[in-house]
Design a protein around this motif. Structure first.
Motif, PDB file in Angstrom:
ATOM      1  N   GLU A  30     -27.167  -4.312  16.275  1.00  0.00           N
ATOM      2  CA  GLU A  30     -26.238  -5.055  17.118  1.00  0.00           C
ATOM      3  C   GLU A  30     -25.681  -6.166  16.237  1.00  0.00           C
ATOM      4  O   GLU A  30     -26.437  -7.027  15.785  1.00  0.00           O
ATOM      5  CB  GLU A  30     -26.974  -5.614  18.337  1.00  0.00           C
ATOM      6  N   LEU A  37     -35.952  -1.993  20.200  1.00  0.00           N
ATOM      7  CA  LEU A  37     -35.787  -1.836  21.642  1.00  0.00           C
ATOM      8  C   LEU A  37     -37.102  -2.155  22.354  1.00  0.00           C
ATOM      9  O   LEU A  37     -37.135  -2.930  23.299  1.00  0.00           O
ATOM     10  CB  LEU A  37     -35.312  -0.426  21.969  1.00  0.00           C
ATOM     11  N   ASP A  79     -35.723  -8.257  27.878  1.00  0.00           N
ATOM     12  CA  ASP A  79     -34.677  -8.055  26.870  1.00  0.00           C
ATOM     13  C   ASP A  79     -34.405  -6.568  26.669  1.00  0.00           C
ATOM     14  O   ASP A  79     -33.251  -6.150  26.536  1.00  0.00           O
ATOM     15  CB  ASP A  79     -35.069  -8.683  25.532  1.00  0.00           C
ATOM     16  N   SER A  80     -35.464  -5.755  26.651  1.00  0.00           N
ATOM     17  CA  SER A  80     -35.303  -4.303  26.495  1.00  0.00           C
ATOM     18  C   SER A  80     -34.512  -3.715  27.648  1.00  0.00           C
ATOM     19  O   SER A  80     -33.637  -2.874  27.444  1.00  0.00           O
ATOM     20  CB  SER A  80     -36.674  -3.620  26.411  1.00  0.00           C
ATOM     21  N   MET A  83     -30.949  -4.545  27.086  1.00  0.00           N
ATOM     22  CA  MET A  83     -30.372  -3.710  26.023  1.00  0.00           C
ATOM     23  C   MET A  83     -30.037  -2.319  26.542  1.00  0.00           C
ATOM     24  O   MET A  83     -28.978  -1.773  26.220  1.00  0.00           O
ATOM     25  CB  MET A  83     -31.347  -3.602  24.854  1.00  0.00           C
ATOM     26  N   ARG A  86     -26.881  -2.356  28.858  1.00  0.00           N
ATOM     27  CA  ARG A  86     -25.576  -2.503  28.202  1.00  0.00           C
ATOM     28  C   ARG A  86     -25.399  -1.531  27.029  1.00  0.00           C
ATOM     29  O   ARG A  86     -24.433  -1.627  26.284  1.00  0.00           O
ATOM     30  CB  ARG A  86     -25.342  -3.944  27.765  1.00  0.00           C
ATOM     31  N   ALA A  87     -26.344  -0.603  26.887  1.00  0.00           N
ATOM     32  CA  ALA A  87     -26.305   0.333  25.763  1.00  0.00           C
ATOM     33  C   ALA A  87     -25.101   1.269  25.853  1.00  0.00           C
ATOM     34  O   ALA A  87     -24.746   1.741  26.930  1.00  0.00           O
ATOM     35  CB  ALA A  87     -27.587   1.159  25.729  1.00  0.00           C
ATOM     36  N   LEU A  90     -26.726   4.460  22.451  1.00  0.00           N
ATOM     37  CA  LEU A  90     -27.994   4.081  21.844  1.00  0.00           C
ATOM     38  C   LEU A  90     -28.814   5.356  21.661  1.00  0.00           C
ATOM     39  O   LEU A  90     -29.181   6.008  22.631  1.00  0.00           O
ATOM     40  CB  LEU A  90     -28.727   3.072  22.724  1.00  0.00           C
ATOM     41  N   CYS A 104     -27.796   4.251  30.382  1.00  0.00           N
ATOM     42  CA  CYS A 104     -27.894   2.876  30.877  1.00  0.00           C
ATOM     43  C   CYS A 104     -28.073   2.796  32.387  1.00  0.00           C
ATOM     44  O   CYS A 104     -28.347   1.732  32.925  1.00  0.00           O
ATOM     45  CB  CYS A 104     -26.685   2.069  30.448  1.00  0.00           C
TER      46      CYS A 104
END
Length: 106
Positions: A30, A37, A79-80, A83, A86-87, A90, A104
């Protein structure tokens, strides 16, 4: 580099779930920054199960739980989730060797 407890956790996950739904190479970039992740990721029905491993250090159990688990690990799991939400494209790899794009919406 995986810690001893991360390796053990991964081995347990592989033993109890289909390798097609257990993922590895849980890193992505990023803004040119390599991010992890999570320590472990399983796809189960319409959800992902996230593992964040924290090795016990020499502090008391209460201090370790508060600092490493309730603070750091919980923050990393949140946080994962962010992520994944908004992936876009990925990519991870299953332990069966299949390339998977994280969805997502799960």
């Amino acid at each position: 580099m995986m810690t001893k407890s991360e390796i053990q956790c991964t081995n347990y996950i592989i033993d109890f779930f289909f390798k097609e739904f257990v993922y590895r190479n849980l890193y992505f970039y990023e803004s040119k920054q390599k991010l992890e992740l999570c320590d472990g990721l399983i796809e189960f029905q319409d959800s992902y199960v996230i593992f964040q491993i924290k090795e016990k250090d020499t502090s008391t159990s209460v201090k370790w739980l508060n600092k490493k688990v309730y603070d750091k690990a919980v923050r990393q799991i949140k946080d994962s989730i962010g992520m994944i939400r908004r992936a876009q494209n990925l990519q991870v790899e299953s332990y069966a060797g299949e390339q998977i794009t994280i969805e997502c919406t799960k």
